[in-house]
Scaffold this motif. Structure first.
Motif, PDB file in Angstrom:
ATOM      1  N   GLN A 260      33.845  52.156  33.310  1.00  0.00           N
ATOM      2  CA  GLN A 260      34.748  53.243  32.984  1.00  0.00           C
ATOM      3  C   GLN A 260      34.405  54.451  33.838  1.00  0.00           C
ATOM      4  O   GLN A 260      33.254  54.891  33.876  1.00  0.00           O
ATOM      5  CB  GLN A 260      34.622  53.616  31.505  1.00  0.00           C
ATOM      6  CG  GLN A 260      35.902  53.420  30.771  1.00  0.00           C
ATOM      7  CD  GLN A 260      35.825  53.978  29.363  1.00  0.00           C
ATOM      8  OE1 GLN A 260      34.961  54.784  29.032  1.00  0.00           O
ATOM      9  NE2 GLN A 260      36.751  53.559  28.553  1.00  0.00           N
ATOM     10  N   ILE A 261      35.405  54.974  34.524  1.00  0.00           N
ATOM     11  CA  ILE A 261      35.220  56.127  35.404  1.00  0.00           C
ATOM     12  C   ILE A 261      35.901  57.321  34.742  1.00  0.00           C
ATOM     13  O   ILE A 261      37.050  57.227  34.312  1.00  0.00           O
ATOM     14  CB  ILE A 261      35.829  55.862  36.797  1.00  0.00           C
ATOM     15  CG1 ILE A 261      35.161  54.636  37.422  1.00  0.00           C
ATOM     16  CG2 ILE A 261      35.703  57.094  37.676  1.00  0.00           C
ATOM     17  CD1 ILE A 261      35.859  54.127  38.649  1.00  0.00           C
ATOM     18  N   VAL A 262      35.195  58.425  34.677  1.00  0.00           N
ATOM     19  CA  VAL A 262      35.732  59.634  34.078  1.00  0.00           C
ATOM     20  C   VAL A 262      36.030  60.623  35.195  1.00  0.00           C
ATOM     21  O   VAL A 262      35.177  60.893  36.043  1.00  0.00           O
ATOM     22  CB  VAL A 262      34.720  60.261  33.081  1.00  0.00           C
ATOM     23  CG1 VAL A 262      35.296  61.500  32.440  1.00  0.00           C
ATOM     24  CG2 VAL A 262      34.314  59.250  32.026  1.00  0.00           C
ATOM     25  N   CYS A 263      37.235  61.153  35.218  1.00  0.00           N
ATOM     26  CA  CYS A 263      37.648  62.140  36.225  1.00  0.00           C
ATOM     27  C   CYS A 263      37.980  63.447  35.525  1.00  0.00           C
ATOM     28  O   CYS A 263      38.584  63.439  34.451  1.00  0.00           O
ATOM     29  CB  CYS A 263      38.883  61.663  36.978  1.00  0.00           C
ATOM     30  SG  CYS A 263      38.661  60.134  37.871  1.00  0.00           S
ATOM     31  N   ALA A 264      37.614  64.546  36.126  1.00  0.00           N
ATOM     32  CA  ALA A 264      37.942  65.850  35.548  1.00  0.00           C
ATOM     33  C   ALA A 264      39.400  66.210  35.812  1.00  0.00           C
ATOM     34  O   ALA A 264      40.094  66.683  34.917  1.00  0.00           O
ATOM     35  CB  ALA A 264      37.026  66.927  36.117  1.00  0.00           C
ATOM     36  N   TYR A 265      39.862  65.993  37.042  1.00  0.00           N
ATOM     37  CA  TYR A 265      41.189  66.467  37.438  1.00  0.00           C
ATOM     38  C   TYR A 265      41.982  65.427  38.208  1.00  0.00           C
ATOM     39  O   TYR A 265      41.419  64.535  38.824  1.00  0.00           O
ATOM     40  CB  TYR A 265      41.066  67.671  38.385  1.00  0.00           C
ATOM     41  CG  TYR A 265      40.366  68.864  37.819  1.00  0.00           C
ATOM     42  CD1 TYR A 265      40.956  69.636  36.839  1.00  0.00           C
ATOM     43  CD2 TYR A 265      39.115  69.240  38.288  1.00  0.00           C
ATOM     44  CE1 TYR A 265      40.316  70.749  36.330  1.00  0.00           C
ATOM     45  CE2 TYR A 265      38.470  70.350  37.793  1.00  0.00           C
ATOM     46  CZ  TYR A 265      39.089  71.110  36.813  1.00  0.00           C
ATOM     47  OH  TYR A 265      38.458  72.210  36.317  1.00  0.00           O
ATOM     48  N   ARG A 266      43.292  65.644  38.225  1.00  0.00           N
ATOM     49  CA  ARG A 266      44.148  65.008  39.235  1.00  0.00           C
ATOM     50  C   ARG A 266      43.994  65.888  40.478  1.00  0.00           C
ATOM     51  O   ARG A 266      43.812  67.097  40.377  1.00  0.00           O
ATOM     52  CB  ARG A 266      45.615  65.009  38.785  1.00  0.00           C
ATOM     53  CG  ARG A 266      45.900  64.117  37.607  1.00  0.00           C
ATOM     54  CD  ARG A 266      47.390  64.090  37.241  1.00  0.00           C
ATOM     55  NE  ARG A 266      48.051  65.379  37.283  1.00  0.00           N
ATOM     56  CZ  ARG A 266      48.021  66.297  36.308  1.00  0.00           C
ATOM     57  NH1 ARG A 266      47.358  66.061  35.200  1.00  0.00           N
ATOM     58  NH2 ARG A 266      48.651  67.439  36.427  1.00  0.00           N
ATOM     59  N   TYR A 267      44.057  65.306  41.634  1.00  0.00           N
ATOM     60  CA  TYR A 267      43.876  66.072  42.868  1.00  0.00           C
ATOM     61  C   TYR A 267      45.199  66.765  43.215  1.00  0.00           C
ATOM     62  O   TYR A 267      45.904  66.399  44.137  1.00  0.00           O
ATOM     63  CB  TYR A 267      43.404  65.148  43.993  1.00  0.00           C
ATOM     64  CG  TYR A 267      42.877  65.886  45.198  1.00  0.00           C
ATOM     65  CD1 TYR A 267      41.698  66.617  45.127  1.00  0.00           C
ATOM     66  CD2 TYR A 267      43.555  65.851  46.407  1.00  0.00           C
ATOM     67  CE1 TYR A 267      41.199  67.286  46.222  1.00  0.00           C
ATOM     68  CE2 TYR A 267      43.066  66.523  47.524  1.00  0.00           C
ATOM     69  CZ  TYR A 267      41.894  67.236  47.419  1.00  0.00           C
ATOM     70  OH  TYR A 267      41.414  67.907  48.512  1.00  0.00           O
ATOM     71  N   ASP A 268      45.535  67.775  42.424  1.00  0.00           N
ATOM     72  CA  ASP A 268      46.760  68.563  42.570  1.00  0.00           C
ATOM     73  C   ASP A 268      46.388  70.038  42.680  1.00  0.00           C
ATOM     74  O   ASP A 268      45.246  70.425  42.426  1.00  0.00           O
ATOM     75  CB  ASP A 268      47.677  68.368  41.354  1.00  0.00           C
ATOM     76  CG  ASP A 268      48.291  66.986  41.265  1.00  0.00           C
ATOM     77  OD1 ASP A 268      48.476  66.345  42.311  1.00  0.00           O
ATOM     78  OD2 ASP A 268      48.581  66.545  40.137  1.00  0.00           O
ATOM     79  N   PHE A 269      47.372  70.854  43.012  1.00  0.00           N
ATOM     80  CA  PHE A 269      47.178  72.293  43.081  1.00  0.00           C
ATOM     81  C   PHE A 269      46.836  72.819  41.682  1.00  0.00           C
ATOM     82  O   PHE A 269      47.415  72.389  40.709  1.00  0.00           O
ATOM     83  CB  PHE A 269      48.458  72.971  43.605  1.00  0.00           C
ATOM     84  CG  PHE A 269      48.302  74.439  43.803  1.00  0.00           C
ATOM     85  CD1 PHE A 269      47.695  74.921  44.948  1.00  0.00           C
ATOM     86  CD2 PHE A 269      48.733  75.330  42.853  1.00  0.00           C
ATOM     87  CE1 PHE A 269      47.527  76.284  45.134  1.00  0.00           C
ATOM     88  CE2 PHE A 269      48.573  76.685  43.022  1.00  0.00           C
ATOM     89  CZ  PHE A 269      47.968  77.162  44.160  1.00  0.00           C
ATOM     90  N   PRO A 270      45.892  73.705  41.541  1.00  0.00           N
ATOM     91  CA  PRO A 270      45.114  74.425  42.545  1.00  0.00           C
ATOM     92  C   PRO A 270      43.764  73.780  42.857  1.00  0.00           C
ATOM     93  O   PRO A 270      43.048  74.244  43.737  1.00  0.00           O
ATOM     94  CB  PRO A 270      44.900  75.786  41.908  1.00  0.00           C
ATOM     95  CG  PRO A 270      44.763  75.482  40.453  1.00  0.00           C
ATOM     96  CD  PRO A 270      45.709  74.332  40.211  1.00  0.00           C
ATOM     97  N   ILE A 271      43.404  72.700  42.155  1.00  0.00           N
ATOM     98  CA  ILE A 271      42.094  72.081  42.356  1.00  0.00           C
ATOM     99  C   ILE A 271      41.933  71.553  43.774  1.00  0.00           C
ATOM    100  O   ILE A 271      40.864  71.689  44.377  1.00  0.00           O
ATOM    101  CB  ILE A 271      41.852  70.967  41.313  1.00  0.00           C
ATOM    102  CG1 ILE A 271      41.609  71.594  39.935  1.00  0.00           C
ATOM    103  CG2 ILE A 271      40.687  70.073  41.696  1.00  0.00           C
ATOM    104  CD1 ILE A 271      40.398  72.529  39.869  1.00  0.00           C
ATOM    105  N   ASP A 272      42.985  70.962  44.333  1.00  0.00           N
ATOM    106  CA  ASP A 272      42.869  70.452  45.701  1.00  0.00           C
ATOM    107  C   ASP A 272      42.494  71.567  46.666  1.00  0.00           C
ATOM    108  O   ASP A 272      41.620  71.420  47.509  1.00  0.00           O
ATOM    109  CB  ASP A 272      44.145  69.728  46.135  1.00  0.00           C
ATOM    110  CG  ASP A 272      45.405  70.574  46.028  1.00  0.00           C
ATOM    111  OD1 ASP A 272      45.372  71.687  45.452  1.00  0.00           O
ATOM    112  OD2 ASP A 272      46.454  70.104  46.513  1.00  0.00           O
TER     113      ASP A 272
END
Length: 143
Positions: free
Chosen positions: A53-65
């Protein structure tokens, strides 16, 4: 005692500083105002790959990208707390250590810092666990 005073001073300055994204409201959540923190592109699912199981904080979208890009390539180190706290905000299993991935020697000379080592140290300090660096980068080319 000195560390306590330093933390108190940091919190006081942070509460007077504007949000890193909108610049309007005061910082509340890890360098952001509450509105900007809540509007980040949080990834609310787990990913299953190879029975892990992989946990991700964000989708790679604005503004994080854009935040990740300027943090890595433009030395905008003010985003280090936001990125570290975003990872700490996840429901993580019990962690014994943090292992940041090394960057190539050329990248280290170019940037002057290993961006993931900085984040790892912030997280390790908060979790009271060590940062381990057993991974050796064999290939010195970009990923």
């Amino acid at each position: 005692m000195l560390q306590f005073i330093n933390q108190l001073l940091h919190k006081s300055v942070q509460s007077l500083s504007p949000c890193l994204l909108c610049g309007i409201d005061r910082q509340q959540q890890h360098s952001l105002c509450n509105t900007c923190w809540n509007e980040l592109p949080w990834y609310k699912q787990h990913i299953e790959r190879h029975q892990h199981q992989i946990v991700c904080a964000y989708r790679y979208d604005f503004p994080i990208d854009r935040i990740i890009q300027v943090y890595k390539y433009e030395q905008q180190l003010q985003y280090q707390t936001l990125l570290a706290q975003s990872l700490l905000n996840l429901s993580l299993p019990k962690i014994q250590a943090i292992v940041p991935m090394p960057i190539s020697t050329a990248r280290l000379k170019e940037r002057g810092y290993n961006q993931m080592l900085i984040i790892a140290k912030i997280m390790a300090r908060q979790l009271n666990i060590p940062v381990w660096q057993p991974v050796i980068r064999e290939a010195q080319h970009s990923q």
